[in-house]
Scaffold this motif. Structure first.
Motif, PDB file in Angstrom:
ATOM      1  N   ASP A 254      -8.731  43.594   7.544  1.00 11.98           N
ATOM      2  CA  ASP A 254      -9.229  42.559   8.447  1.00 11.98           C
ATOM      3  C   ASP A 254      -9.438  41.286   7.645  1.00 11.98           C
ATOM      4  O   ASP A 254     -10.016  41.332   6.555  1.00 11.98           O
ATOM      5  N   ILE A 255      -8.965  40.172   8.174  1.00 11.19           N
ATOM      6  CA  ILE A 255      -9.083  38.925   7.415  1.00 11.19           C
ATOM      7  C   ILE A 255      -9.955  37.919   8.166  1.00 11.19           C
ATOM      8  O   ILE A 255      -9.937  37.846   9.389  1.00 11.19           O
ATOM      9  N   ILE A 256     -10.713  37.169   7.389  1.00 20.10           N
ATOM     10  CA  ILE A 256     -11.582  36.125   7.939  1.00 20.10           C
ATOM     11  C   ILE A 256     -11.289  34.832   7.183  1.00 20.10           C
ATOM     12  O   ILE A 256     -11.551  34.737   5.981  1.00 20.10           O
ATOM     13  N   LYS A 257     -10.707  33.862   7.888  1.00 21.58           N
ATOM     14  CA  LYS A 257     -10.308  32.586   7.257  1.00 21.58           C
ATOM     15  C   LYS A 257     -11.464  31.613   7.309  1.00 21.58           C
ATOM     16  O   LYS A 257     -11.378  30.544   7.917  1.00 21.58           O
ATOM     17  N   GLU A 258     -12.562  32.006   6.730  1.00 20.77           N
ATOM     18  CA  GLU A 258     -13.769  31.159   6.741  1.00 20.77           C
ATOM     19  C   GLU A 258     -14.460  31.302   5.404  1.00 20.77           C
ATOM     20  O   GLU A 258     -14.315  32.311   4.724  1.00 20.77           O
ATOM     21  N   TRP A 259     -15.281  30.298   5.080  1.00 20.90           N
ATOM     22  CA  TRP A 259     -16.157  30.420   3.922  1.00 20.90           C
ATOM     23  C   TRP A 259     -17.354  31.272   4.312  1.00 20.90           C
ATOM     24  O   TRP A 259     -17.781  31.257   5.470  1.00 20.90           O
ATOM     25  N   PHE A 260     -17.895  31.978   3.349  1.00 20.12           N
ATOM     26  CA  PHE A 260     -19.070  32.798   3.628  1.00 20.12           C
ATOM     27  C   PHE A 260     -20.267  31.908   3.963  1.00 20.12           C
ATOM     28  O   PHE A 260     -20.526  30.933   3.272  1.00 20.12           O
ATOM     29  N   GLU A 261     -20.968  32.263   5.020  1.00 22.12           N
ATOM     30  CA  GLU A 261     -22.196  31.552   5.377  1.00 22.12           C
ATOM     31  C   GLU A 261     -23.248  32.566   5.793  1.00 22.12           C
ATOM     32  O   GLU A 261     -22.929  33.589   6.396  1.00 22.12           O
ATOM     33  N   GLU A 262     -24.486  32.228   5.478  1.00 22.19           N
ATOM     34  CA  GLU A 262     -25.589  33.155   5.681  1.00 22.19           C
ATOM     35  C   GLU A 262     -25.636  33.699   7.112  1.00 22.19           C
ATOM     36  O   GLU A 262     -25.749  34.900   7.333  1.00 22.19           O
ATOM     37  N   GLU A 263     -25.508  32.798   8.081  1.00 20.47           N
ATOM     38  CA  GLU A 263     -25.688  33.222   9.478  1.00 20.47           C
ATOM     39  C   GLU A 263     -24.510  34.040  10.001  1.00 20.47           C
ATOM     40  O   GLU A 263     -24.585  34.628  11.079  1.00 20.47           O
ATOM     41  N   ARG A 264     -23.419  34.101   9.245  1.00 17.99           N
ATOM     42  CA  ARG A 264     -22.256  34.875   9.657  1.00 17.99           C
ATOM     43  C   ARG A 264     -22.250  36.278   9.050  1.00 17.99           C
ATOM     44  O   ARG A 264     -21.375  37.085   9.337  1.00 17.99           O
ATOM     45  N   GLY A 265     -23.228  36.545   8.188  1.00 17.14           N
ATOM     46  CA  GLY A 265     -23.252  37.811   7.452  1.00 17.14           C
ATOM     47  C   GLY A 265     -23.171  39.042   8.347  1.00 17.14           C
ATOM     48  O   GLY A 265     -22.392  39.957   8.104  1.00 17.14           O
ATOM     49  N   THR A 266     -23.977  39.037   9.411  1.00 19.08           N
ATOM     50  CA  THR A 266     -24.025  40.200  10.290  1.00 19.08           C
ATOM     51  C   THR A 266     -22.655  40.471  10.922  1.00 19.08           C
ATOM     52  O   THR A 266     -22.225  41.616  11.025  1.00 19.08           O
ATOM     53  N   ASP A 267     -21.971  39.406  11.331  1.00 15.21           N
ATOM     54  CA  ASP A 267     -20.612  39.539  11.893  1.00 15.21           C
ATOM     55  C   ASP A 267     -19.625  40.025  10.831  1.00 15.21           C
ATOM     56  O   ASP A 267     -18.876  40.972  11.049  1.00 15.21           O
ATOM     57  N   PHE A 268     -19.627  39.315   9.702  1.00 12.38           N
ATOM     58  CA  PHE A 268     -18.651  39.620   8.650  1.00 12.38           C
ATOM     59  C   PHE A 268     -18.791  41.068   8.158  1.00 12.38           C
ATOM     60  O   PHE A 268     -17.799  41.719   7.839  1.00 12.38           O
ATOM     61  N   PHE A 269     -20.024  41.540   8.056  1.00 14.00           N
ATOM     62  CA  PHE A 269     -20.271  42.834   7.419  1.00 14.00           C
ATOM     63  C   PHE A 269     -20.527  43.948   8.435  1.00 14.00           C
ATOM     64  O   PHE A 269     -21.124  44.977   8.103  1.00 14.00           O
ATOM     65  N   ASN A 270     -20.061  43.751   9.645  1.00 14.11           N
ATOM     66  CA  ASN A 270     -20.184  44.780  10.671  1.00 14.11           C
ATOM     67  C   ASN A 270     -19.455  46.056  10.217  1.00 14.11           C
ATOM     68  O   ASN A 270     -18.271  46.008   9.892  1.00 14.11           O
ATOM     69  N   GLU A 271     -20.188  47.161  10.187  1.00 12.56           N
ATOM     70  CA  GLU A 271     -19.640  48.472   9.798  1.00 12.56           C
ATOM     71  C   GLU A 271     -19.068  48.506   8.383  1.00 12.56           C
ATOM     72  O   GLU A 271     -18.135  49.249   8.089  1.00 12.56           O
ATOM     73  N   VAL A 272     -19.623  47.669   7.513  1.00 14.37           N
ATOM     74  CA  VAL A 272     -19.199  47.646   6.108  1.00 14.37           C
ATOM     75  C   VAL A 272     -20.170  48.492   5.284  1.00 14.37           C
ATOM     76  O   VAL A 272     -21.365  48.532   5.557  1.00 14.37           O
ATOM     77  N   ASP A 273     -19.634  49.212   4.278  1.00 12.43           N
ATOM     78  CA  ASP A 273     -20.463  50.076   3.425  1.00 12.43           C
ATOM     79  C   ASP A 273     -20.821  49.431   2.093  1.00 12.43           C
ATOM     80  O   ASP A 273     -21.769  49.847   1.425  1.00 12.43           O
ATOM     81  N   LEU A 274     -20.011  48.473   1.664  1.00 12.09           N
ATOM     82  CA  LEU A 274     -20.176  47.909   0.321  1.00 12.09           C
ATOM     83  C   LEU A 274     -19.578  46.503   0.327  1.00 12.09           C
ATOM     84  O   LEU A 274     -18.558  46.253   0.974  1.00 12.09           O
ATOM     85  N   VAL A 275     -20.226  45.617  -0.429  1.00  5.29           N
ATOM     86  CA  VAL A 275     -19.742  44.234  -0.517  1.00  5.29           C
ATOM     87  C   VAL A 275     -19.447  43.894  -1.978  1.00  5.29           C
ATOM     88  O   VAL A 275     -20.211  44.269  -2.879  1.00  5.29           O
ATOM     89  N   PHE A 276     -18.340  43.190  -2.193  1.00  2.00           N
ATOM     90  CA  PHE A 276     -18.013  42.647  -3.517  1.00  2.00           C
ATOM     91  C   PHE A 276     -18.192  41.137  -3.481  1.00  2.00           C
ATOM     92  O   PHE A 276     -17.656  40.468  -2.598  1.00  2.00           O
ATOM     93  N   ASP A 277     -18.924  40.641  -4.455  1.00  2.00           N
ATOM     94  CA  ASP A 277     -19.078  39.201  -4.635  1.00  2.00           C
ATOM     95  C   ASP A 277     -17.993  38.736  -5.601  1.00  2.00           C
ATOM     96  O   ASP A 277     -18.067  39.004  -6.802  1.00  2.00           O
ATOM     97  N   ALA A 278     -16.981  38.059  -5.041  1.00  2.00           N
ATOM     98  CA  ALA A 278     -15.913  37.481  -5.861  1.00  2.00           C
ATOM     99  C   ALA A 278     -15.848  35.983  -5.592  1.00  2.00           C
ATOM    100  O   ALA A 278     -14.778  35.382  -5.549  1.00  2.00           O
TER     101      ALA A 278
END
Lengths: 231, 74
Positions: A96-120
């Protein structure tokens, strides 16, 4: 499923471990030097789903180090070029691709059903925000950063403030002067994935409340502790 | 008092990896940074004996100070 695809993961990973990976969903924030290699390795080792987040397009100066960049893919969204490549490597992974910069208020959407996050990411300030969001969502985070011959990598679990303590000061890192050669992101991405796989299969990561300081000039890898502090 | 100063990553460029320094009593981290020509805001994290501290932290005889620049690229 392609018979034998994961045969060389065996012994390092038990069948149970492999099945955990094949059920896991992972977000990678930033799809540049680090994020590209992280995505590549996760697709090869076999996860269920990758969420790639980056609001940037590929440019010529990315070719020196970003595995998703080719002469043909210049101008494409980084996450699109990544998805194209990853589907050729492992079509069994949902990308799944998201053509956006990471923003705090989008976290819940971006990380829906995610188990682990990588900060790159490549911004100190956004790294701190990402850690905060992961903690709020009770998500484990593997962070890595690079500049020239040097890199840092560690794990931040909810309640840790490793990223805040390491990246909470200053606007821009020394990479703005020293650049990023090909080998540093590859090394730091691999170290990140090794820690991330442990988190996904339920093993204990080595770099919680700590970070590994990587110096590829002297070939020194030194671990430093970030013991828990009272908030 | 005598302390050990360790520099990491780009801080080593044109300086050193590890050196001992003689300092008057009551010195703090800022007194280490100044002669090294490192501004406090160039330091991402400073460890004294393995604990992260700020630049005003007072030093004791035998302390080891480790200084890291911000490494933020991706």
């Amino acid at each position: 499923m392609l018979e034998g695809r994961y045969v060389r993961n065996q012994e390092t990973l038990t069948d149970q471990d492999q099945n955990k990976l094949l059920a896991s969903s992972v977000a990678i924030v930033g799809c540049g030097g680090l994020g590209g290699y992280i995505a590549e390795e996760l697709a090869r080792i076999g996860v269920r789903r990758l969420v790639l987040i980056d609001g940037d397009r590929l440019e010529v100066s990315n070719l020196n180090r970003q595995i998703m960049a080719t002469e043909e893919s210049i101008g494409l969204w980084k996450v699109e070029a990544a998805r194209d490549r990853l589907q050729k490597v492992n079509s069994e992974v949902k990308v799944d691709i998201i053509k956006e910069w990471f923003e705090e208020e989008r976290g819940t959407d971006f990380f829906n059903e995610v188990d682990l996050v990588f900060d790159a990411l490549d911004s100190l300030a956004t790294r701190v925000v990402l850690e905060r969001v992961c903690h709020q969502l009770k998500l484990p985070l593997v962070f890595a950063s690079i500049a020239g011959w040097y890199g840092q990598i560690g794990v931040s679990l909810p309640g840790d403030f490793s990223v805040l303590r390491l990246y909470g000061h200053g606007e821009r890192g020394v990479e703005s002067k020293w650049g990023n050669p090909a080998f540093t992101p590859a090394v730091l991405a691999s170290l990140s994935v090794a820690e991330g796989v442990k988190l996904l299969i339920g093993s204990i990561p080595a770099l919680r409340r700590a970070w590994l300081q990587v110096d590829l000039l002297t070939m020194e890898f030194e671990r430093f502790e970030l013991p828990s502090i009272e908030p | 008092m005598r302390v050990t100063v360790k520099l990491f990553a780009t801080f080593r460029d044109g300086r050193f990896k590890v050196e001992e320094r003689e300092l008057p009593q009551g010195s703090n981290v800022l007194n280490i940074l100044e002669p090294l020509n490192i501004k406090p805001d160039e330091v991402a994290i400073c460890l004294v004996n393995g604990r992260d501290v700020n630049a005003q932290h007072f030093l004791n005889d035998g302390d080891t100070i480790a200084l890291f620049p911000p490494v933020g690229g991706g």
